[in-house]
Design a protein around this motif. Structure first.
Motif, PDB file in Angstrom:
ATOM      1  N   LEU A 192       0.938  -1.182   0.150  1.00  0.00           N
ATOM      2  CA  LEU A 192      -0.008  -0.006   0.104  1.00  0.00           C
ATOM      3  C   LEU A 192       1.000   1.227  -0.022  1.00  0.00           C
ATOM      4  CD1 LEU A 192      -2.853   1.332   0.120  1.00  0.00           C
ATOM      5  CD2 LEU A 192      -2.589   1.220   2.594  1.00  0.00           C
ATOM      6  N   SER A 193       1.870   1.096   0.762  1.00  0.00           N
ATOM      7  CA  SER A 193       2.682   2.258   0.598  1.00  0.00           C
ATOM      8  C   SER A 193       4.317   1.830   0.855  1.00  0.00           C
ATOM      9  CB  SER A 193       2.590   3.330   2.199  1.00  0.00           C
ATOM     10  OG  SER A 193       3.369   4.289   2.262  1.00  0.00           O
ATOM     11  N   PRO A 194       5.315   2.314  -0.029  1.00  0.00           N
ATOM     12  CA  PRO A 194       4.718   3.365  -1.182  1.00  0.00           C
ATOM     13  C   PRO A 194       3.982   2.937  -2.115  1.00  0.00           C
ATOM     14  CG  PRO A 194       7.163   2.682  -1.320  1.00  0.00           C
ATOM     15  CD  PRO A 194       6.543   2.068  -0.141  1.00  0.00           C
ATOM     16  N   TYR A 195       3.108   3.821  -2.784  1.00  0.00           N
ATOM     17  CA  TYR A 195       2.107   3.288  -3.720  1.00  0.00           C
ATOM     18  C   TYR A 195       2.666   3.270  -4.929  1.00  0.00           C
ATOM     19  CZ  TYR A 195      -2.429   2.333  -5.156  1.00  0.00           C
ATOM     20  OH  TYR A 195      -3.538   2.030  -5.933  1.00  0.00           O
ATOM     21  N   ILE A 196       2.276   2.256  -5.870  1.00  0.00           N
ATOM     22  CA  ILE A 196       2.665   2.126  -7.246  1.00  0.00           C
ATOM     23  C   ILE A 196       1.627   2.922  -8.013  1.00  0.00           C
ATOM     24  CG2 ILE A 196       3.171   0.683  -9.144  1.00  0.00           C
ATOM     25  CD1 ILE A 196       4.940   0.405  -6.642  1.00  0.00           C
ATOM     26  N   PHE A 197       2.106   4.250  -8.613  1.00  0.00           N
ATOM     27  CA  PHE A 197       0.982   5.072  -9.271  1.00  0.00           C
ATOM     28  C   PHE A 197       1.050   4.691 -10.638  1.00  0.00           C
ATOM     29  CE2 PHE A 197      -1.239   8.238  -6.506  1.00  0.00           C
ATOM     30  CZ  PHE A 197      -1.918   8.709  -7.639  1.00  0.00           C
ATOM     31  N   ASN A 198       2.118   4.313 -11.390  1.00  0.00           N
ATOM     32  CA  ASN A 198       2.125   4.351 -12.760  1.00  0.00           C
ATOM     33  C   ASN A 198       3.188   3.374 -13.083  1.00  0.00           C
ATOM     34  OD1 ASN A 198       4.648   5.719 -12.516  1.00  0.00           O
ATOM     35  ND2 ASN A 198       3.556   7.687 -12.352  1.00  0.00           N
ATOM     36  N   LYS A 199       3.602   3.220 -14.285  1.00  0.00           N
ATOM     37  CA  LYS A 199       4.615   2.347 -15.011  1.00  0.00           C
ATOM     38  C   LYS A 199       5.891   2.702 -14.417  1.00  0.00           C
ATOM     39  CE  LYS A 199       4.178   0.846 -19.168  1.00  0.00           C
ATOM     40  NZ  LYS A 199       4.424   1.046 -20.613  1.00  0.00           N
ATOM     41  N   TYR A 200       6.134   3.999 -14.241  1.00  0.00           N
ATOM     42  CA  TYR A 200       7.481   4.328 -13.795  1.00  0.00           C
ATOM     43  C   TYR A 200       7.827   3.613 -12.055  1.00  0.00           C
ATOM     44  CZ  TYR A 200      11.774   6.945 -12.667  1.00  0.00           C
ATOM     45  OH  TYR A 200      13.012   7.354 -12.539  1.00  0.00           O
ATOM     46  N   ASP A 201       6.907   3.992 -11.474  1.00  0.00           N
ATOM     47  CA  ASP A 201       6.760   3.657 -10.037  1.00  0.00           C
ATOM     48  C   ASP A 201       7.032   2.198  -9.910  1.00  0.00           C
ATOM     49  OD1 ASP A 201       6.537   6.394  -9.284  1.00  0.00           O
ATOM     50  OD2 ASP A 201       4.575   5.989  -8.585  1.00  0.00           O
ATOM     51  N   LEU A 202       6.246   1.263 -10.744  1.00  0.00           N
ATOM     52  CA  LEU A 202       6.406   0.125 -10.898  1.00  0.00           C
ATOM     53  C   LEU A 202       7.772  -0.450 -11.111  1.00  0.00           C
ATOM     54  CD1 LEU A 202       4.941  -2.819 -11.096  1.00  0.00           C
ATOM     55  CD2 LEU A 202       4.472  -2.562 -13.484  1.00  0.00           C
ATOM     56  N   LEU A 203       8.330   0.096 -12.044  1.00  0.00           N
ATOM     57  CA  LEU A 203       9.991  -0.224 -12.444  1.00  0.00           C
ATOM     58  C   LEU A 203      10.864   0.083 -11.373  1.00  0.00           C
ATOM     59  CD1 LEU A 203       9.856   0.917 -16.151  1.00  0.00           C
ATOM     60  CD2 LEU A 203       9.649  -1.506 -15.323  1.00  0.00           C
ATOM     61  N   GLN A 204      10.549   1.054 -10.597  1.00  0.00           N
ATOM     62  CA  GLN A 204      11.401   1.481  -9.549  1.00  0.00           C
ATOM     63  C   GLN A 204      11.122   0.572  -8.236  1.00  0.00           C
ATOM     64  OE1 GLN A 204      13.921   3.788  -9.700  1.00  0.00           O
ATOM     65  NE2 GLN A 204      13.436   4.279 -11.873  1.00  0.00           N
ATOM     66  N   PHE A 205       9.966   0.292  -8.237  1.00  0.00           N
ATOM     67  CA  PHE A 205       9.776  -0.899  -7.066  1.00  0.00           C
ATOM     68  C   PHE A 205      10.338  -1.978  -7.501  1.00  0.00           C
ATOM     69  CE2 PHE A 205       6.830  -4.240  -5.583  1.00  0.00           C
ATOM     70  CZ  PHE A 205       7.134  -4.122  -4.446  1.00  0.00           C
ATOM     71  N   TYR A 206      10.257  -2.407  -8.475  1.00  0.00           N
ATOM     72  CA  TYR A 206      10.967  -3.895  -8.790  1.00  0.00           C
ATOM     73  C   TYR A 206      12.609  -3.883  -8.737  1.00  0.00           C
ATOM     74  CZ  TYR A 206       7.184  -7.153  -9.972  1.00  0.00           C
ATOM     75  OH  TYR A 206       6.124  -7.943  -9.423  1.00  0.00           O
ATOM     76  N   LEU A 207      13.009  -2.542  -9.212  1.00  0.00           N
ATOM     77  CA  LEU A 207      14.381  -2.413  -9.164  1.00  0.00           C
ATOM     78  C   LEU A 207      15.068  -2.014  -7.758  1.00  0.00           C
ATOM     79  CD1 LEU A 207      14.811  -0.082 -12.352  1.00  0.00           C
ATOM     80  CD2 LEU A 207      15.424  -2.723 -12.073  1.00  0.00           C
TER      81      LEU A 207
END
Length: 377
Positions: free
Chosen positions: A106-121
């Motif tokens: 839930l937090s930090p929240y995956i808001f868009n594709k860029y956030d998703l990539l940063q999350f996985y990286l």
């Protein structure tokens, strides 16, 4: 499991159709004792007092008997997650209720594709990610009767690091390819090429990565380097995707740039068989048929028909298409029409501040004034 929701956000920064809740493995998040373990009313606003701490959420949203009946007869009504974050308008995302029981970040929240990539990286620091302040679960007006009024909610402080890195090679390859697409869309071609190469090192038979790598190489003028990747993408396509028009078109462009007009004409033709209104393929095929050095491959009358279609469907606003039509007229010996069309194309190119194209067109116009057709190579 990898739970995914489908974003339908109306707020700034939300990307419709992009996955926004991810990574439900025990390696990714360690669950301690929940700091919130409660039953809340449907549509209640929940404030996040630990908003600077990574938060893992498990939620049980149940359907009422009416909702169960509707799900059985048709499909489950939609539930939405309303998210409030600093500096952003409130956004709404479709929430897949079965994801809630599995758990999601839930937090930090995956808001868009860029956030998703940063999350996985692994770069999920507060200065790089969206930190929500509050949230609630909602439904469309009149649909709340399909849900139980009570929602069971558990929030955990997620152990750091949030991400240890994906262990599945195909998933990691898909993420590298996604990052490459994002970089290419922002004009960072060299960085995109690195990511596509990384994806293919992980999954050598990843057809979409082959396609993207070849397309990007072609885009920066490296046709010879693009060809093997586009050919491999073509070989790897399943039978139900065999006739992808864009792949045929890109292969045609690469082959044409590499001095293989016969094969290029074949691929352009196949692209148009599948998608007759693919104007770039229509124009490129017309250009080869009008200007190819090989007498056996030229077909001026077919070139005129194709070029006219491209000009008509582009409403006469593309000077490159008009240049092709001028070359097709010249190939059929209609030099007056070739001159008139080339002159119009020059004016249009100048009007669009395309001086390079205007200069090329002027050289072609000089040929037509001497009753000479244009040859590409």
């Amino acid at each position: 499991p990898l739970p995914f929701g489908r974003g339908e956000g109306r707020g700034e920064g939300s990307f419709p159709g992009e996955p926004f809740m991810v990574r439900g493995t025990s390696e990714a998040v360690t669950k301690p004792v929940p700091f919130l373990n409660s039953t809340i009313p449907f549509a209640a606003q929940v404030s996040l007092t630990q908003s600077n701490t990574p938060i893992w959420m498990e939620v049980e949203i149940r359907h009422s008997w009416l909702g169960k009946l509707l799900s059985f007869l048709y499909q489950a009504p939609d539930c939405y997650l309303s998210l409030s974050a600093p500096g952003r308008p409130v956004s709404y995302f479709k929430f897949v209720t079965t994801v809630g029981g599995t758990g999601c970040l839930l937090s930090p929240y995956i808001f868009n594709k860029y956030d998703l990539l940063q999350f996985y990286l692994g770069d999920a620091s507060p200065d790089r990610m969206t930190i929500p302040e509050s949230f609630s679960f909602l439904t469309r007006p009149g649909d709340q009767k399909f849900f139980s009024n009570d929602i069971r909610l558990r929030l955990y402080p997620a152990a750091k690091p949030i991400v240890t890195g994906p262990t599945d090679r195909s998933l990691e390859a898909a993420l590298a390819k996604m990052l490459g697409d994002t970089l290419a869309a922002n004009g960072k071609m060299d960085e995109a090429l690195v990511q596509y190469t990384n994806a293919l090192q992980l999954e050598p038979d990843f057809a979409d990565a082959c396609f993207s790598l070849g397309a990007t190489l072609l885009r920066i003028g490296r046709a010879q380097d693009a060809l093997p990747h586009l050919n491999k993408a073509f070989e790897l396509q399943p039978t139900d995707r065999f006739s992808q028009p864009m792949l045929h078109y890109l292969l045609g462009e690469a082959l044409s740039s590499a001095g293989q007009p016969r094969a290029a004409i074949d691929h352009f033709s196949r692209a148009l068989e599948v998608q007759p209104d693919l104007l770039t393929a229509c124009n490129s095929l017309a250009w080869l048929l009008a200007t190819c050095q090989d007498d056996a491959l030229r077909n001026g009358h077919r070139a005129v028909a194709l070029a006219r279609r491209a000009v008509r469907l582009s409403h006469g606003n593309n000077p490159a298409f008009m240049a092709t039509l001028a070359a097709a007229y010249a190939e059929t010996g209609r030099f007056e029409q070739a001159q008139e069309t080339a002159q119009r194309a020059i004016l249009l190119a100048l009007d669009q501040n395309n001086s390079d194209l205007a200069s090329n067109l002027q050289r072609q116009l000089d040929l037509y004034r001497m009753n000479s057709p244009c040859r590409s190579y």
